[in-house]
Motif scaffolding. Structure first.
Motif, mmCIF file in Angstrom:
data_model
loop_
_atom_site.group_PDB
_atom_site.id
_atom_site.type_symbol
_atom_site.label_atom_id
_atom_site.label_comp_id
_atom_site.label_asym_id
_atom_site.label_seq_id
_atom_site.Cartn_x
_atom_site.Cartn_y
_atom_site.Cartn_z
ATOM 1 N N ARG A 33 26.376 78.754 92.620
ATOM 2 C CA ARG A 33 25.844 77.505 92.061
ATOM 3 C C ARG A 33 25.453 77.765 90.612
ATOM 4 N NH1 ARG A 33 27.270 73.383 94.475
ATOM 5 N NH2 ARG A 33 25.493 72.223 93.690
ATOM 6 N N ILE A 59 31.446 71.756 81.245
ATOM 7 C CA ILE A 59 31.788 71.404 82.627
ATOM 8 C C ILE A 59 33.262 71.725 82.905
ATOM 9 C CG2 ILE A 59 31.993 69.468 84.246
ATOM 10 C CD1 ILE A 59 29.430 68.315 82.878
ATOM 11 N N VAL A 102 37.915 69.837 91.030
ATOM 12 C CA VAL A 102 37.276 69.793 89.711
ATOM 13 C C VAL A 102 35.782 69.591 89.971
ATOM 14 C CG1 VAL A 102 39.338 68.841 88.605
ATOM 15 C CG2 VAL A 102 37.576 67.285 89.455
ATOM 16 N N PRO A 103 34.933 69.917 88.993
ATOM 17 C CA PRO A 103 33.503 69.744 89.238
ATOM 18 C C PRO A 103 33.161 68.284 89.535
ATOM 19 C CG PRO A 103 33.865 71.099 87.285
ATOM 20 C CD PRO A 103 35.199 70.535 87.680
ATOM 21 N N VAL A 104 32.232 68.083 90.469
ATOM 22 C CA VAL A 104 31.692 66.753 90.752
ATOM 23 C C VAL A 104 30.194 66.779 90.432
ATOM 24 C CG1 VAL A 104 33.439 66.266 92.492
ATOM 25 C CG2 VAL A 104 31.260 67.250 93.204
ATOM 26 N N HIS A 105 29.551 65.628 90.563
ATOM 27 C CA HIS A 105 28.120 65.533 90.241
ATOM 28 C C HIS A 105 27.306 66.676 90.849
ATOM 29 C CE1 HIS A 105 27.414 61.689 88.149
ATOM 30 N NE2 HIS A 105 28.418 61.176 88.841
ATOM 31 N N ALA A 106 27.560 66.955 92.139
ATOM 32 C CA ALA A 106 26.720 67.914 92.860
ATOM 33 C C ALA A 106 26.855 69.338 92.312
ATOM 34 C CB ALA A 106 27.078 67.898 94.352
ATOM 35 N N ASP A 107 27.920 69.603 91.547
ATOM 36 C CA ASP A 107 28.143 70.954 91.026
ATOM 37 C C ASP A 107 27.433 71.210 89.702
ATOM 38 O OD1 ASP A 107 30.013 71.637 93.090
ATOM 39 O OD2 ASP A 107 31.499 70.374 92.071
ATOM 40 N N ILE A 108 26.960 70.144 89.069
ATOM 41 C CA ILE A 108 26.577 70.268 87.654
ATOM 42 C C ILE A 108 25.091 69.980 87.432
ATOM 43 C CG2 ILE A 108 27.026 69.374 85.320
ATOM 44 C CD1 ILE A 108 29.339 71.041 86.586
ATOM 45 N N PRO A 109 24.372 70.947 86.865
ATOM 46 C CA PRO A 109 22.957 70.727 86.546
ATOM 47 C C PRO A 109 22.823 70.067 85.171
ATOM 48 C CG PRO A 109 23.557 72.944 85.915
ATOM 49 C CD PRO A 109 24.817 72.288 86.459
ATOM 50 N N GLN A 110 21.602 69.887 84.719
ATOM 51 C CA GLN A 110 21.383 69.471 83.329
ATOM 52 C C GLN A 110 21.949 70.564 82.419
ATOM 53 O OE1 GLN A 110 20.243 66.602 82.217
ATOM 54 N NE2 GLN A 110 19.591 65.742 84.168
ATOM 55 N N TYR A 161 43.009 69.866 94.601
ATOM 56 C CA TYR A 161 42.762 70.498 93.307
ATOM 57 C C TYR A 161 41.326 70.168 92.930
ATOM 58 C CZ TYR A 161 43.300 71.940 88.441
ATOM 59 O OH TYR A 161 43.153 72.581 87.227
ATOM 60 N N GLU A 195 39.286 75.507 89.677
ATOM 61 C CA GLU A 195 40.590 74.904 89.388
ATOM 62 C C GLU A 195 41.761 75.859 89.599
ATOM 63 O OE1 GLU A 195 40.859 72.398 85.943
ATOM 64 O OE2 GLU A 195 38.678 72.147 85.924
ATOM 65 N N VAL A 234 28.753 69.134 76.301
ATOM 66 C CA VAL A 234 28.436 69.142 77.728
ATOM 67 C C VAL A 234 29.727 69.049 78.552
ATOM 68 C CG1 VAL A 234 27.357 67.780 79.571
ATOM 69 C CG2 VAL A 234 26.093 68.231 77.460
ATOM 70 N N GLY A 235 30.617 68.158 78.139
ATOM 71 C CA GLY A 235 31.873 67.981 78.863
ATOM 72 C C GLY A 235 32.741 69.217 78.833
#
Lengths: 214, 720
Positions: B597, B625, B655-663, B653, B634, B621-622
């Motif tokens: 994580r 990610i 890719v990161p989703v909301h749950a994978d990414i912190p602030q 395939y 990937e 930020v993008g």
């Protein structure tokens, strides 16, 4: 009465069709169906006459209220709600990102619940109320979630944005915006490839904290 | 307000909101597939079911008879495009081979190679009819696994790709401390959320308008004009919004030309939208790349020799190349450096540049190897980098125009709490998770190209700026508005920036982190020129900030405009100019499940003056990610028995989703580099991703003591 069905037809095929399904049933009674010799039926099938016949009667009338406007359309049962919106009704705010229900770009509200419109056949929403991104604002007054997305820069290219916003509104309404972690979990069906996730979460947190009616 | 504090909402950066934000949040922004024209038809492609060979028979009868079908196009009935006979194709990459062309012969070059296009009066009818097209093939043996043919790799033509040597690269072998390791990245696919799409409309026998997903309206205009032997002015390319691209719309792909051809054949507008599956084999990908780093250092951590070698996949019909090994030549002060870059053909479609492009691939290897070396030397990885900091460009001896890399290291280290990093891996735990810190750096050339901008002061006091650039989502319109507001001295609300139309004054294709510098420079120059024109109009003694609408009215003018072409100064040639990034990551790794994580991310950009802080922050930020996706998830998987992708969708395939990414903290050194352009701004699109995957891999090593040299680092690899 007839004209209202024309909306969903390519090439204005509905001009004189009336209700083709009903017409077809009127004209082809069970008796005439039986009267068709098997040979004729096979020949018709070989020449794909059956497909042309099917093309006429296989359209179903569907009544949907989209963003407060009633639509009576004739659609083939295989037409998805997403393609009906984008290709036939020119409501292109709802996006196609995968067509398999894997990305969330096509999220709309059906009777207030968020659904993937690419996995929803248009005939399934007969008699229901659909809200798309075009129907979220009240005239020039943006919905609080739309305002928050702009303020927090909750997007870059903007393609996933309508789906994110429709999902975000539902996320708050469902009571799934209680914490940052909960929002991230309940928004994970909406992929953003530009990577605006933290900004989107911040926008949702602000709307939730603001306590406005969403 | 109190509630907000409880929810811990971080302050957002200053800067104006995205100028097209309202269009994007209301669904009014129109992307290529959303121009529904009267009498339009829908096209669907039929992909080959084999990987290599020739079509022996193709039966289109059933498809042609299906309801609503207007045309079925195959190599048997497609007209020969006049431009395919001869001439340079501007859409082709700079090296050897030739681009793919559809429906010109019966060959199949890769799995999913389109063999037919069905055009019908509805999308559903075209889709169904496409399923009725049946082909038989003469199959040939094929190879889609680049790892099996690395020994067949060859050096691409052209001086840029020749082996590079400085001093004696083999010196690394004589060093007391050395690292010699191999690194592998799999095929990665851009997968922007918008599917590639085009609507082609012949408005006259010799005039066509296309609404296209492209990163360059001018280059697509030229490619189509070339294929159909039309004057470029007879081809209009409109791209008002691009739903992400990350490189996959840098070229004009064959499906675009084929759709223009279909529209010509049926004399109706035609729309084609590629499926998500086709994104994997129709519009490029980051190629499978094997790399080897050999590096040696003295006991006090001075690099003595470095060799960076890469072998990457290309297609059987076209050479694709990128700057995978370039960073090794100039990033660190090392007297003995060698780079070797080779490509090996396999039976897939041609790769293309994907965000960061080759430099992101290369930085994964180089920045991982330097981390490995730091542990062997028992040195802090930042300290090792500082000891080998290049004060001047070691590749060409030139001074850097600006370079604040050391400041960037410091800013990032402070923010992430680098001092808490355990110097011994696998020693920090929290609630049963292993905690680790890692960093990696990135670099990309900061140049300025040529662009033309028309600036018009309208009678309503609005300053209209026009140029044929696109905005793939980075916020070009917003940045240009900000630049114009600063240069012209009026509020951003009084500025309108128009883009995305090939009939506007020429701009380059959006890519390679060049647009803010190139188009921004031209916007700046056009604003100054228009201001000057106003001063001449007003005469001496006039206000420095006049009421422009009033001036026009007083002088009886409808408008006042200038069109300015500008590019970088010759002074630039005396300097080396780069943008730098430093990425810091804190991970937690679950020792039993192998799950990683991402806890914290700090990305620092040294990319000159930040002209549009809000969109710049989002871009960094993008990119971070994107780098997390590259590091952890990937991978486009081909079943090499059949030559076909087995995970060609967004469920397979990852890719990161909301749950994978912190602030994520995006920090900017924000010091201008006026040698590159008058705004002092340098690009940041690529550096936002370059080096990030190494930072993640290095953090996982710090957490677990396990070194991963093959991406993505999935739980199955970590738990073993």
């Amino acid at each position: 009465m007839d004209e209202q069905y024309n909306e969903g037809l390519p090439d204005g095929q509905g001009q004189s069709a009336g209700n083709p399904r009903r017409d077809f049933l009127k004209k082809s009674t069970l008796l005439t169906a039986v009267a068709l010799t098997p040979g004729v039926a096979v020949k018709a099938a070989e020449n794909h006459v059956d497909e042309h016949v099917a093309a006429v009667f296989e359209k179903l009338p569907v009544d949907i209220e989209i963003n407060g406007v009633k639509h009576n359309v004739l659609v083939e049962p295989r037409v998805t709600l997403l393609d009906l919106l984008r290709e036939q009704l020119n409501l292109t705010g709802t996006k196609k990102g995968c067509d398999y229900g894997q990305c969330g770009a096509c999220t709309v509200h059906v009777d207030g619940h968020r659904v993937n419109s690419c996995l929803t056949l248009a005939v399934m929403v007969d008699g229901k109320k659909v809200t798309t991104i075009e129907g979220l604002a009240k005239g020039d007054e943006l919905h609080p979630m739309q305002e928050a997305f702009i303020k927090h820069d909750g997007f870059q290219c903007g393609y996933c944005t309508p789906g994110q916003i429709m999902s975000a509104v539902a996320c708050v309404r469902e009571g799934h915006a209680g914490s940052e972690m909960e929002i991230r979990e309940y928004m994970s069906g909406n992929i953003c490839r530009c990577g605006a996730y933290p900004n989107i979460v911040n926008a949702i947190m602000e709307v939730k904290a603001g306590g406005q009616q969403v | 307000m109190k509630q907000q504090e409880l929810l811990n909402i971080p302050p957002f950066t200053e800067g104006i909101n995205r100028v097209d934000g309202k269009l994007k949040v209301t669904g009014a922004a129109k992307y290529a597939a959303e121009f529904n024209l009267p009498n339009m038809a829908w096209a669907v492609l039929v992909p080959s079911t084999i990987t290599k060979g020739t079509i022996s028979t193709i039966d289109t009868k059933a498809a042609e008879r299906a309801p609503g079908v207007l045309k079925v196009i195959t190599y048997l009935n497609a007209p020969k495009l006049p431009g395919y006979d001869s001439g340079k194709d501007p859409s082709k990459p700079p090296t050897g081979g030739g681009p793919l062309r559809l429906f010109v012969d019966n060959t199949v070059k890769f799995n999913g190679h389109p063999i037919a296009m069905v055009v019908a009066d509805s999308f559903e009818r075209a889709t169904y009819a496409a399923s009725l097209v049946k082909a038989t093939y003469n199959k040939e043996s094929f190879q889609t696994d680049a790892s099996k043919v690395l020994d067949k790799a060859d050096t691409p033509k052209g001086p840029r790709f020749a082996d590079y040597k400085r001093g004696n690269p083999e010196e690394w072998q004589n060093a007391p401390v050395k690292v010699e390791e191999e690194y592998i990245i799999p095929i990665e696919v851009h997968n922007p959320m918008e599917l590639s799409a085009i609507v082609a409309h012949w408005t006259a026998d010799d005039k066509v308008t296309v609404y296209d997903k492209t990163q360059g309206v001018k280059s697509t205009q030229n490619a189509i004009a070339q294929a159909f032997k039309l004057p470029p002015d007879n081809v209009q390319v409109i791209t008002k919004f691009v739903g992400g691209a990350f490189g996959n719309a840098l070229r004009t792909w064959p499906h675009e030309t084929a759709t223009v051809m279909a529209a010509q054949m049926i004399k109706r507008p035609v729309k084609l939208v590629l499926t998500r599956e086709m994104q994997f084999n129709s519009v490029g990908f980051r190629p499978y790349t094997w790399q080897k780093i050999r590096i040696g250092a003295t006991a006090d951590g001075k690099f003595t020799g470095l060799i960076h070698e890469a072998r990457a996949q290309t297609s059987s019909f076209e050479e694709f190349t990128e700057g995978t090994v370039n960073m090794a030549r100039f990033m660190y002060a090392c007297p003995n450096v060698g780079t070797i870059y080779k490509i090996t053909p396999v039976d897939t479609n041609t790769p293309t540049w994907m965000r960061g492009p080759g430099e992101a691939t290369g930085a994964f290897a180089l920045e991982s190897a330097i981390d490995e070396l730091a542990y062997k030397l028992n040195l802090d990885p930042i300290e090792l980098r500082i000891r080998n900091h290049a004060d001047t460009d070691p590749e060409n001896g030139k001074p850097f125009s600006t370079k604040y890399l050391k400041e960037a290291y410091e800013m990032g280290a402070d923010k992430i709490g680098w001092k808490n990093r355990p110097s011994k891996p696998g020693t920090l735990t929290e609630d049963g998770w292993l905690i680790g810190y890692g960093m990696g750096s990135g670099v990309f050339g900061a140049g300025r190209g040529r662009a033309t901008v028309k600036a018009t002061m309208q009678s309503d006091g609005i300053l209209l700026l026009q140029t044929a650039v696109t905005d793939i989502g980075v916020g070009t319109g917003t940045a240009m508005t900000q630049i114009a507001a600063d240069a012209f001295g009026i509020p951003s609300s009084k500025i309108k920036f128009e883009l995305g139309d090939s009939s506007l004054p020429p701009s380059p294709t959006q890519g390679g982190s060049m647009i803010t510098s190139t188009v921004g420079g031209a916007v700046h120059d056009a604003c100054l020129a228009l201001k000057e024109k106003f001063q001449q109009l007003i005469g001496n003694g006039g206000s420095d900030k006049p009421d422009y609408a009033k001036v026009l009215k007083d002088k009886g003018l409808q408008q006042l405009d200038v069109t300015i072409t500008s590019s970088g100064s010759s002074e630039m040639r005396d300097f080396s100019s780069y943008s730098y990034s430093v990425h810091f990551v804190q991970v937690k790794v679950h020792p039993k499940t192998g799950v990683t994580r991402i806890n914290k991310v700090v990305s620092v950009a040294d990319s000159g003056h930040i002209v549009s802080p809000k969109t710049a922050r989002s871009q960094v930020v993008g990119g971070a990610i994107g780098g997390i996706g590259m590091a952890l998830m990937e991978e486009a998987v081909i079943d090499h028995r059949f030559g076909r992708y087995v995970n060609a969708d967004l469920a397979g395939y990852h890719v990161p989703v909301h749950a994978d990414i912190p602030q994520i903290d995006a920090l900017f050194v924000n010091k201008p580099d006026y040698k590159v352009n008058p705004m002092g701004a340098k690009g940041m699109g690529e550096i936002a991703l370059i080096g990030m995957s190494a930072a993640v891999a290095n953090a996982i090593y710090n957490a677990t003591g396990k070194r991963f040299r093959e991406l993505p680092i999935t739980p199955d690899k970590v738990m073993i």
